[in-house]
Write a protein that holds these residues in place. Structure first.
Motif, PDB file in Angstrom:
ATOM      1  N   LYS A 199       0.687  -1.309  -0.005  1.00  0.00           N
ATOM      2  CA  LYS A 199      -0.077   0.001  -0.102  1.00  0.00           C
ATOM      3  C   LYS A 199       0.786   1.304   0.111  1.00  0.00           C
ATOM      4  O   LYS A 199       1.984   1.281   0.633  1.00  0.00           O
ATOM      5  CB  LYS A 199      -0.887  -0.077   1.374  1.00  0.00           C
ATOM      6  N   THR A 200       0.540   2.320  -0.728  1.00  0.00           N
ATOM      7  CA  THR A 200       1.114   3.398  -0.736  1.00  0.00           C
ATOM      8  C   THR A 200       1.366   4.278   0.634  1.00  0.00           C
ATOM      9  O   THR A 200      -0.041   4.516   1.149  1.00  0.00           O
ATOM     10  CB  THR A 200       0.553   4.455  -1.912  1.00  0.00           C
ATOM     11  N   ALA A 201       2.339   4.714   1.200  1.00  0.00           N
ATOM     12  CA  ALA A 201       2.431   5.297   2.483  1.00  0.00           C
ATOM     13  C   ALA A 201       2.663   6.691   2.192  1.00  0.00           C
ATOM     14  O   ALA A 201       1.855   7.632   2.760  1.00  0.00           O
ATOM     15  CB  ALA A 201       3.508   4.901   3.216  1.00  0.00           C
ATOM     16  N   LEU A 202       3.378   6.959   1.127  1.00  0.00           N
ATOM     17  CA  LEU A 202       3.937   8.550   0.845  1.00  0.00           C
ATOM     18  C   LEU A 202       4.034   8.784  -0.758  1.00  0.00           C
ATOM     19  O   LEU A 202       4.441   8.002  -1.368  1.00  0.00           O
ATOM     20  CB  LEU A 202       5.269   8.815   1.531  1.00  0.00           C
ATOM     21  N   VAL A 203       3.366   9.842  -1.080  1.00  0.00           N
ATOM     22  CA  VAL A 203       3.497  10.341  -2.233  1.00  0.00           C
ATOM     23  C   VAL A 203       4.209  11.918  -2.106  1.00  0.00           C
ATOM     24  O   VAL A 203       3.643  12.827  -1.656  1.00  0.00           O
ATOM     25  CB  VAL A 203       2.059  10.614  -2.946  1.00  0.00           C
ATOM     26  N   THR A 204       5.157  12.075  -2.957  1.00  0.00           N
ATOM     27  CA  THR A 204       5.995  13.436  -3.188  1.00  0.00           C
ATOM     28  C   THR A 204       6.063  13.644  -4.669  1.00  0.00           C
ATOM     29  O   THR A 204       5.779  12.856  -5.530  1.00  0.00           O
ATOM     30  CB  THR A 204       7.279  13.154  -2.469  1.00  0.00           C
ATOM     31  N   ASP A 205       6.686  14.832  -4.898  1.00  0.00           N
ATOM     32  CA  ASP A 205       6.720  15.198  -6.375  1.00  0.00           C
ATOM     33  C   ASP A 205       7.662  14.174  -7.196  1.00  0.00           C
ATOM     34  O   ASP A 205       7.886  14.096  -8.507  1.00  0.00           O
ATOM     35  CB  ASP A 205       7.318  16.540  -6.613  1.00  0.00           C
ATOM     36  N   ARG A 206       8.539  13.626  -6.282  1.00  0.00           N
ATOM     37  CA  ARG A 206       9.743  12.733  -6.927  1.00  0.00           C
ATOM     38  C   ARG A 206       9.555  11.275  -6.868  1.00  0.00           C
ATOM     39  O   ARG A 206      10.365  10.529  -7.509  1.00  0.00           O
ATOM     40  CB  ARG A 206      11.110  13.135  -6.574  1.00  0.00           C
ATOM     41  N   ARG A 207       8.885  11.072  -5.554  1.00  0.00           N
ATOM     42  CA  ARG A 207       8.593   9.409  -5.536  1.00  0.00           C
ATOM     43  C   ARG A 207       7.625   8.977  -4.722  1.00  0.00           C
ATOM     44  O   ARG A 207       6.838   9.858  -3.869  1.00  0.00           O
ATOM     45  CB  ARG A 207      10.005   9.082  -4.610  1.00  0.00           C
ATOM     46  N   ARG A 208       7.024   7.606  -5.063  1.00  0.00           N
ATOM     47  CA  ARG A 208       5.983   7.059  -4.604  1.00  0.00           C
ATOM     48  C   ARG A 208       6.670   6.012  -3.455  1.00  0.00           C
ATOM     49  O   ARG A 208       7.173   5.228  -4.267  1.00  0.00           O
ATOM     50  CB  ARG A 208       4.836   6.678  -5.271  1.00  0.00           C
ATOM     51  N   LEU A 209       6.074   6.055  -2.295  1.00  0.00           N
ATOM     52  CA  LEU A 209       6.793   4.946  -1.450  1.00  0.00           C
ATOM     53  C   LEU A 209       5.631   4.007  -0.730  1.00  0.00           C
ATOM     54  O   LEU A 209       4.672   4.505  -0.082  1.00  0.00           O
ATOM     55  CB  LEU A 209       7.658   5.664  -0.185  1.00  0.00           C
ATOM     56  N   GLY A 210       5.769   2.819  -1.137  1.00  0.00           N
ATOM     57  CA  GLY A 210       5.059   1.776  -0.293  1.00  0.00           C
ATOM     58  C   GLY A 210       5.226   1.645   1.102  1.00  0.00           C
ATOM     59  O   GLY A 210       6.491   1.974   1.515  1.00  0.00           O
ATOM     60  N   TYR A 211       4.615   1.029   1.822  1.00  0.00           N
ATOM     61  CA  TYR A 211       4.791   0.728   3.457  1.00  0.00           C
ATOM     62  C   TYR A 211       6.007  -0.106   3.579  1.00  0.00           C
ATOM     63  O   TYR A 211       7.038   0.357   4.486  1.00  0.00           O
ATOM     64  CB  TYR A 211       3.409   0.384   3.903  1.00  0.00           C
ATOM     65  N   ALA A 212       6.082  -1.069   2.921  1.00  0.00           N
ATOM     66  CA  ALA A 212       7.246  -1.937   2.963  1.00  0.00           C
ATOM     67  C   ALA A 212       8.508  -1.219   2.464  1.00  0.00           C
ATOM     68  O   ALA A 212       9.521  -1.414   2.969  1.00  0.00           O
ATOM     69  CB  ALA A 212       7.011  -3.301   2.097  1.00  0.00           C
ATOM     70  N   GLU A 213       8.397  -0.408   1.494  1.00  0.00           N
ATOM     71  CA  GLU A 213       9.678   0.407   1.008  1.00  0.00           C
ATOM     72  C   GLU A 213      10.128   1.369   1.897  1.00  0.00           C
ATOM     73  O   GLU A 213      11.457   1.521   2.332  1.00  0.00           O
ATOM     74  CB  GLU A 213       9.394   0.964  -0.348  1.00  0.00           C
ATOM     75  N   LEU A 214       9.158   2.113   2.509  1.00  0.00           N
ATOM     76  CA  LEU A 214       9.475   3.172   3.613  1.00  0.00           C
ATOM     77  C   LEU A 214       9.960   2.526   4.871  1.00  0.00           C
ATOM     78  O   LEU A 214      11.035   3.002   5.447  1.00  0.00           O
ATOM     79  CB  LEU A 214       8.245   3.852   3.918  1.00  0.00           C
ATOM     80  N   ASP A 215       9.490   1.266   5.251  1.00  0.00           N
ATOM     81  CA  ASP A 215       9.927   0.553   6.480  1.00  0.00           C
ATOM     82  C   ASP A 215      11.435   0.084   5.986  1.00  0.00           C
ATOM     83  O   ASP A 215      12.385   0.309   6.904  1.00  0.00           O
ATOM     84  CB  ASP A 215       9.230  -0.737   6.643  1.00  0.00           C
ATOM     85  N   ASP A 216      11.613  -0.306   4.740  1.00  0.00           N
ATOM     86  CA  ASP A 216      13.183  -0.739   4.644  1.00  0.00           C
ATOM     87  C   ASP A 216      13.958   0.388   4.427  1.00  0.00           C
ATOM     88  O   ASP A 216      15.270   0.247   4.962  1.00  0.00           O
ATOM     89  CB  ASP A 216      13.214  -1.661   3.140  1.00  0.00           C
ATOM     90  N   LEU A 217      13.655   1.308   3.725  1.00  0.00           N
ATOM     91  CA  LEU A 217      14.720   2.500   3.726  1.00  0.00           C
ATOM     92  C   LEU A 217      14.828   3.148   5.083  1.00  0.00           C
ATOM     93  O   LEU A 217      16.194   3.432   5.386  1.00  0.00           O
ATOM     94  CB  LEU A 217      13.970   3.602   2.725  1.00  0.00           C
ATOM     95  N   SER A 218      13.777   3.321   5.878  1.00  0.00           N
ATOM     96  CA  SER A 218      14.377   3.818   7.308  1.00  0.00           C
ATOM     97  C   SER A 218      15.056   2.951   8.290  1.00  0.00           C
ATOM     98  O   SER A 218      15.936   3.321   8.818  1.00  0.00           O
ATOM     99  CB  SER A 218      12.788   4.101   7.967  1.00  0.00           C
ATOM    100  N   THR A 219      14.958   1.463   7.883  1.00  0.00           N
ATOM    101  CA  THR A 219      15.696   0.558   8.710  1.00  0.00           C
ATOM    102  C   THR A 219      17.287   0.782   8.243  1.00  0.00           C
ATOM    103  O   THR A 219      18.191   0.509   9.126  1.00  0.00           O
ATOM    104  CB  THR A 219      15.425  -0.823   8.360  1.00  0.00           C
ATOM    105  N   ARG A 220      17.403   1.046   6.947  1.00  0.00           N
ATOM    106  CA  ARG A 220      18.858   0.953   6.316  1.00  0.00           C
ATOM    107  C   ARG A 220      19.389   2.412   6.968  1.00  0.00           C
ATOM    108  O   ARG A 220      20.674   2.439   7.292  1.00  0.00           O
ATOM    109  CB  ARG A 220      18.763   1.048   4.886  1.00  0.00           C
ATOM    110  N   LEU A 221      18.652   3.235   6.975  1.00  0.00           N
ATOM    111  CA  LEU A 221      19.182   4.608   7.271  1.00  0.00           C
ATOM    112  C   LEU A 221      19.323   4.388   8.808  1.00  0.00           C
ATOM    113  O   LEU A 221      20.429   4.827   9.376  1.00  0.00           O
ATOM    114  CB  LEU A 221      18.221   5.748   7.356  1.00  0.00           C
TER     115      LEU A 221
END
Length: 515
Positions: A17-39
């Motif tokens: 499911k889409t968590a975040l929509v910006t002018d440059r990127r759309r992030l699903g919940y799994a992708e946002l979770d993975d990116l924040s874990t890596r950070l």
């Protein structure tokens, strides 16, 4: 529970499911979770530990959203900083909270570099997004490379009474104060707000307010809590583009501040119901005039309008149920769920209906205090009705009607709310007084139909050749844009009390209203 668990839980339940929509990127919940874990893993590798403070000095972008949850996953405390903050103020915040890291963008790195030069002895880890062409600014690690860290969860041992957020707000002394909020505070506030707004996972919320402004920040936190979708925009400078976005994304929730409402109502080509997907509108930062409420309801007949009141120290205090708008358009309503709001006199005794007094708030969302500022904390947090608790004295004057609905009367201090932001006159005066051609200055708020209040300055010159433009240009170099005076008037002397102290009240009586 700790607030990052909402992201982890929703990613596991509905990762696509889409968590975040910006002018440059759309992030699903799994992708946002993975990116924040890596950070989070990258932060830990660079020395960020449990309870460290990390500054997010970015505009509204997906990187800022990912950074906030990464900081929480690292066990640290995030502090969102307005992208228009100048170097001297940023330096003060870096030193005040002893920031362990700063996350920023290439365009803001010159400000970070200057701030660190002004804060000797502080050397936080700095990660920046790349400039056009892929170059990483000098003195910073690559934010993009941090995203390549192994996605191993950081085991920090934190619990929900740890600080989750440190959000700086202007104070009457002119120095910003760090409002301390635990994970439990954030959880309580977001639960209460989403309850009365009737938010669901199906909501799509559009936010144009800065993530450094707690009203804007909570749009992100509330959406992630619910498993809803946030559409993140950088500003409301081009309303028609925002309206197009609302239509395209089928937005259901649209948080406003009075400045935005005034801009919308000044547009002549809008037909009632032109944004049919909207389920609700909300307003806070300053009260909407009843006439604006009526016109907004005509323009958005299918949307519920929530008039609200809050302050950073507890996030939200009151809301007016939309069904009460016709009966009490001037009210900011009743206490939000799981909160008690009451009005007291100078001795702390509750006052009867119709009698003005200070608004006091009880609830699990009340701050822990101001970071390393015991004196300011004691003024705001005082003993409550039970021996184990402290309650928040807001410093704002209210009255109630016979049914307990609250009405804002005025402010006990001098803080000016403009464009949804709080401005301490002392901070602007300090900049004015730093100009060698200015002998004296006093800053006040001037009622303005669009801004809520315009920043006005009365100035006594020591250099008679200075012009209004010279002074505004000077302020623009040292202050965020919302703090720059919109009105400058010259005087041969400033109004003073019998004791010789400059009087803001008398100054306000002599300053011409904004046009």
């Amino acid at each position: 529970m700790r607030f990052e668990q909402f992201l982890i839980r929703n990613a596991a339940a509905n990762g696509a499911k889409t968590a975040l929509v910006t002018d440059r990127r759309r992030l699903g919940y799994a992708e946002l979770d993975d990116l924040s874990t890596r950070l989070a893993a990258a932060f830990a590798e660079n020395g960020v530990k449990r309870n460290d403070r990390v500054l997010v000095f970015m505009d509204n972008c997906w990187e800022a959203a990912a950074a906030i949850f990464a900081i929480l996953k690292a066990g640290a405390t995030f502090s969102p900083i307005n992208a228009s903050t100048k170097a001297d103020k940023l330096a003060y915040i870096v030193a005040d909270c002893e920031a362990a890291a700063i996350l920023t963008q290439a365009k803001l790195m010159p400000v970070v570099a200057e701030a660190l030069a002004l804060a000797p002895g502080h050397a936080p880890f700095v990660a920046s997004t790349a400039a056009p062409g892929g170059r990483i600014p000098d003195g910073a690690a690559s934010f993009e490379e941090c995203l390549t860290a192994a996605p191993a969860p950081v085991r920090h041992g934190g619990i929900d009474v740890d600080l989750g957020m440190l959000i700086y707000t202007s104070g009457s002394t002119g120095r910003p104060k760090g409002v301390m909020m635990t994970h439990r505070n954030i959880d309580a506030a977001s639960e209460s707000i989403t309850t009365y707004l009737r938010n669901t996972p199906d909501d799509i919320i559009l936010n144009v307010l800065p993530l450094a402004f707690d009203y804007g920040l909570y749009q992100l936190l509330m959406a992630i809590r619910l498993g809803a979708t946030l559409v993140l925009e950088k500003s409301f400078a081009f309303p028609q583009a925002i309206f197009d976005r609302i239509r395209t994304e089928r937005v259901t929730g649209f948080p406003l501040v009075p400045t935005m409402a005034a801009m919308i109502l000044q547009m002549r080509d809008l037909e009632p119901g032109f944004l049919p997907s909207l389920r609700y509108l909300s307003n806070t930062a300053a009260a909407l005039p009843p006439a604006h409420i009526a016109r907004l309801r005509e323009l958005f007949p299918g949307a519920r309008l929530y008039s609200m009141y809050g302050l950073t120290e507890c996030k939200r205090c009151t809301y007016l149920p939309p069904e009460e708008l016709d009966r009490r358009p001037g009210s900011v309503g009743i206490a939000i769920p799981n909160t008690e709001a009451f009005v007291v006199d100078d001795e702390g005794n509750r006052v009867p209906p119709g009698v003005p007094g200070e608004l006091v708030i009880r609830g699990p969302h009340v701050m822990q205090g101001y970071w390393r500022n015991d004196a300011a904390t004691e003024r705001m947090l005082r003993p409550g009705p039970n021996p184990w608790e402290k309650v928040l004295h807001t410093g704002d004057l209210f009255r109630t009607d016979e049914e307990g609905f609250l009405y804002f009367v005025g402010r006990k201090d001098d803080i000016i709310k403009t464009r949804g932001e709080k401005v301490a006159p002392k901070e602007v005066e300090t900049v004015l007084h730093a100009h060698p051609g200015i002998a004296e200055a006093v800053v006040i708020g001037v009622p303005d139909p669009v801004l809520g209040a315009a920043i006005g300055a009365l100035v006594v010159l020591s250099d008679p050749t200075l012009t209004e433009k010279d002074i505004i240009r000077h302020c623009s170099r040292h202050l965020e844009d919302f703090m720059v005076p919109k009105i400058v008037e010259f005087r041969t002397e400033l109004p003073k009390t019998d004791t010789g102290k400059v009087s803001r009240r008398l100054a306000a009586e002599t300053l011409e209203p904004a046009e």
